[in-house]
Design a protein around this motif. Structure first.
Motif, PDB file in Angstrom:
ATOM      1  N   GLU A 124     -28.317 -69.865 -16.833  1.00 57.89           N
ATOM      2  CA  GLU A 124     -28.254 -70.307 -18.225  1.00 57.89           C
ATOM      3  C   GLU A 124     -27.885 -71.797 -18.276  1.00 57.89           C
ATOM      4  O   GLU A 124     -27.162 -72.296 -17.418  1.00 57.89           O
ATOM      5  N   ALA A 125     -28.366 -72.486 -19.280  1.00 56.07           N
ATOM      6  CA  ALA A 125     -28.184 -73.933 -19.409  1.00 56.07           C
ATOM      7  C   ALA A 125     -26.724 -74.315 -19.642  1.00 56.07           C
ATOM      8  O   ALA A 125     -25.954 -73.552 -20.231  1.00 56.07           O
ATOM      9  N   GLU A 126     -26.378 -75.521 -19.191  1.00 53.56           N
ATOM     10  CA  GLU A 126     -25.028 -76.044 -19.414  1.00 53.56           C
ATOM     11  C   GLU A 126     -24.689 -76.070 -20.901  1.00 53.56           C
ATOM     12  O   GLU A 126     -23.533 -75.848 -21.273  1.00 53.56           O
ATOM     13  N   SER A 127     -25.668 -76.324 -21.747  1.00 53.99           N
ATOM     14  CA  SER A 127     -25.412 -76.376 -23.197  1.00 53.99           C
ATOM     15  C   SER A 127     -24.924 -75.024 -23.718  1.00 53.99           C
ATOM     16  O   SER A 127     -24.085 -74.975 -24.623  1.00 53.99           O
ATOM     17  N   ILE A 128     -25.408 -73.943 -23.137  1.00 53.87           N
ATOM     18  CA  ILE A 128     -24.941 -72.609 -23.544  1.00 53.87           C
ATOM     19  C   ILE A 128     -23.479 -72.430 -23.141  1.00 53.87           C
ATOM     20  O   ILE A 128     -22.671 -71.903 -23.906  1.00 53.87           O
ATOM     21  N   PHE A 129     -23.120 -72.896 -21.933  1.00 54.72           N
ATOM     22  CA  PHE A 129     -21.721 -72.818 -21.504  1.00 54.72           C
ATOM     23  C   PHE A 129     -20.817 -73.593 -22.466  1.00 54.72           C
ATOM     24  O   PHE A 129     -19.726 -73.138 -22.795  1.00 54.72           O
ATOM     25  N   ARG A 130     -21.259 -74.760 -22.880  1.00 56.80           N
ATOM     26  CA  ARG A 130     -20.448 -75.570 -23.799  1.00 56.80           C
ATOM     27  C   ARG A 130     -20.225 -74.837 -25.124  1.00 56.80           C
ATOM     28  O   ARG A 130     -19.113 -74.817 -25.650  1.00 56.80           O
ATOM     29  N   LYS A 131     -21.282 -74.225 -25.660  1.00 59.19           N
ATOM     30  CA  LYS A 131     -21.156 -73.474 -26.917  1.00 59.19           C
ATOM     31  C   LYS A 131     -20.209 -72.286 -26.759  1.00 59.19           C
ATOM     32  O   LYS A 131     -19.397 -72.006 -27.629  1.00 59.19           O
ATOM     33  N   ARG A 132     -20.336 -71.599 -25.639  1.00 50.25           N
ATOM     34  CA  ARG A 132     -19.478 -70.432 -25.404  1.00 50.25           C
ATOM     35  C   ARG A 132     -18.019 -70.834 -25.252  1.00 50.25           C
ATOM     36  O   ARG A 132     -17.135 -70.174 -25.788  1.00 50.25           O
ATOM     37  N   LEU A 133     -17.782 -71.906 -24.518  1.00 48.61           N
ATOM     38  CA  LEU A 133     -16.414 -72.388 -24.353  1.00 48.61           C
ATOM     39  C   LEU A 133     -15.826 -72.789 -25.702  1.00 48.61           C
ATOM     40  O   LEU A 133     -14.671 -72.478 -25.992  1.00 48.61           O
ATOM     41  N   ALA A 134     -16.605 -73.439 -26.537  1.00 51.68           N
ATOM     42  CA  ALA A 134     -16.130 -73.831 -27.865  1.00 51.68           C
ATOM     43  C   ALA A 134     -15.837 -72.606 -28.735  1.00 51.68           C
ATOM     44  O   ALA A 134     -14.896 -72.615 -29.527  1.00 51.68           O
ATOM     45  N   ALA A 135     -16.622 -71.539 -28.573  1.00 50.88           N
ATOM     46  CA  ALA A 135     -16.447 -70.332 -29.387  1.00 50.88           C
ATOM     47  C   ALA A 135     -15.261 -69.482 -28.937  1.00 50.88           C
ATOM     48  O   ALA A 135     -14.632 -68.809 -29.753  1.00 50.88           O
ATOM     49  N   ALA A 136     -14.954 -69.507 -27.630  1.00 46.82           N
ATOM     50  CA  ALA A 136     -13.900 -68.627 -27.101  1.00 46.82           C
ATOM     51  C   ALA A 136     -13.076 -69.347 -26.033  1.00 46.82           C
ATOM     52  O   ALA A 136     -13.012 -68.910 -24.881  1.00 46.82           O
ATOM     53  N   PRO A 137     -12.405 -70.430 -26.384  1.00 49.74           N
ATOM     54  CA  PRO A 137     -11.689 -71.211 -25.375  1.00 49.74           C
ATOM     55  C   PRO A 137     -10.520 -70.484 -24.714  1.00 49.74           C
ATOM     56  O   PRO A 137     -10.147 -70.819 -23.585  1.00 49.74           O
ATOM     57  N   ALA A 138      -9.958 -69.491 -25.357  1.00 51.49           N
ATOM     58  CA  ALA A 138      -8.800 -68.782 -24.795  1.00 51.49           C
ATOM     59  C   ALA A 138      -9.195 -67.708 -23.789  1.00 51.49           C
ATOM     60  O   ALA A 138      -8.331 -67.146 -23.107  1.00 51.49           O
ATOM     61  N   THR A 139     -10.512 -67.416 -23.671  1.00 50.90           N
ATOM     62  CA  THR A 139     -10.956 -66.332 -22.789  1.00 50.90           C
ATOM     63  C   THR A 139     -12.038 -66.786 -21.802  1.00 50.90           C
ATOM     64  O   THR A 139     -12.853 -65.981 -21.345  1.00 50.90           O
ATOM     65  N   CYS A 140     -12.026 -68.055 -21.473  1.00 54.97           N
ATOM     66  CA  CYS A 140     -12.904 -68.594 -20.433  1.00 54.97           C
ATOM     67  C   CYS A 140     -12.023 -69.250 -19.386  1.00 54.97           C
ATOM     68  O   CYS A 140     -11.250 -70.155 -19.706  1.00 54.97           O
ATOM     69  N   TRP A 141     -12.129 -68.777 -18.139  1.00 56.35           N
ATOM     70  CA  TRP A 141     -11.243 -69.232 -17.075  1.00 56.35           C
ATOM     71  C   TRP A 141     -12.029 -69.721 -15.863  1.00 56.35           C
ATOM     72  O   TRP A 141     -13.164 -69.303 -15.642  1.00 56.35           O
ATOM     73  N   VAL A 142     -11.392 -70.568 -15.077  1.00 56.93           N
ATOM     74  CA  VAL A 142     -11.938 -70.971 -13.784  1.00 56.93           C
ATOM     75  C   VAL A 142     -10.903 -70.667 -12.714  1.00 56.93           C
ATOM     76  O   VAL A 142      -9.701 -70.623 -12.986  1.00 56.93           O
ATOM     77  N   ALA A 143     -11.399 -70.465 -11.497  1.00 56.90           N
ATOM     78  CA  ALA A 143     -10.553 -70.380 -10.314  1.00 56.90           C
ATOM     79  C   ALA A 143     -10.766 -71.684  -9.571  1.00 56.90           C
ATOM     80  O   ALA A 143     -11.902 -72.103  -9.337  1.00 56.90           O
ATOM     81  N   GLU A 144      -9.652 -72.312  -9.241  1.00 54.61           N
ATOM     82  CA  GLU A 144      -9.709 -73.626  -8.610  1.00 54.61           C
ATOM     83  C   GLU A 144      -9.006 -73.557  -7.257  1.00 54.61           C
ATOM     84  O   GLU A 144      -7.901 -73.044  -7.152  1.00 54.61           O
ATOM     85  N   ASP A 145      -9.659 -74.076  -6.245  1.00 53.90           N
ATOM     86  CA  ASP A 145      -9.127 -74.143  -4.899  1.00 53.90           C
ATOM     87  C   ASP A 145      -8.768 -75.598  -4.615  1.00 53.90           C
ATOM     88  O   ASP A 145      -9.489 -76.509  -5.024  1.00 53.90           O
TER      89      ASP A 145
END
Length: 167
Positions: free
Chosen positions: A30-51
């Motif tokens: 899926e396009a990066e633009s879709i990720f941006r929209k999703r993050l804006a819609a649900a910022p409290a439930t999108c997480w990353v794992a960072e090493d």
């Protein structure tokens, strides 16, 4: 190996996109633009794992939902105002971290969040031969689907299964 799970930020999107391209067949990228929209819609439930050495190595994008609602591939997030469930739309782990338990850590993090919110279920669509992974996390396939649910499921490439977990 130690990873840190934190909320996703706008500046993580390029790294999240790279992880996605490592994890999914091209028909499901899926396009990066879709990720941006999703993050804006649900910022409290999108997480990353960072090493510490690899940076962002995995992610989980989810949103407050209602049990039984299936999101189509490529759709925007529409968080439910009266949520009873957390919809795990997209979990991906970069190839360098496969088999190290990072996906399980992200799922456990989401479970804890959902439980603290008072929600009773998690649900998702399992794709690309991940059904066994989800079953190990106590998800069960839901086979009795409405025509609307079956239609949403058909937007995914290859076999797709709607799965749910009671909390």
């Amino acid at each position: 190996m130690s990873v840190h799970i934190r909320l996703m930020r706008e500046q993580d999107i390029p790294a999240v996109f790279r992880v996605q391209t490592q994890a999914y067949v091209s028909a499901m990228v899926e396009a990066e633009s879709i990720f941006r929209k999703r993050l804006a819609a649900a910022p409290a439930t999108c997480w990353v794992a960072e090493d510490a050495s690899a940076g962002v190595c995995a992610y989980l994008m989810a949103y407050p939902s209602t049990s039984g609602k299936i999101s189509s591939l490529g759709s925007d997030f529409h968080p439910a105002t009266e949520a009873d469930s957390l919809y795990l739309h997209d979990l991906a782990v970069g190839t360098a971290m496969h088999g190290r338990g990072v996906g399980v850590q992200l799922v456990r993090h989401a479970e804890a969040y959902a439980t603290s919110a008072g929600w009773t279920t998690l649900h998702l669509v399992s794709v690309q031969s991940t059904k066994a992974f989800w079953q190990k996390q106590d998800f069960v396939e839901v086979t009795a689907l409405s025509p609307e649910q079956a239609s949403a499921l058909m937007t995914y490439s290859g076999p797709a299964y709607y799965c749910m977990k009671q909390l």
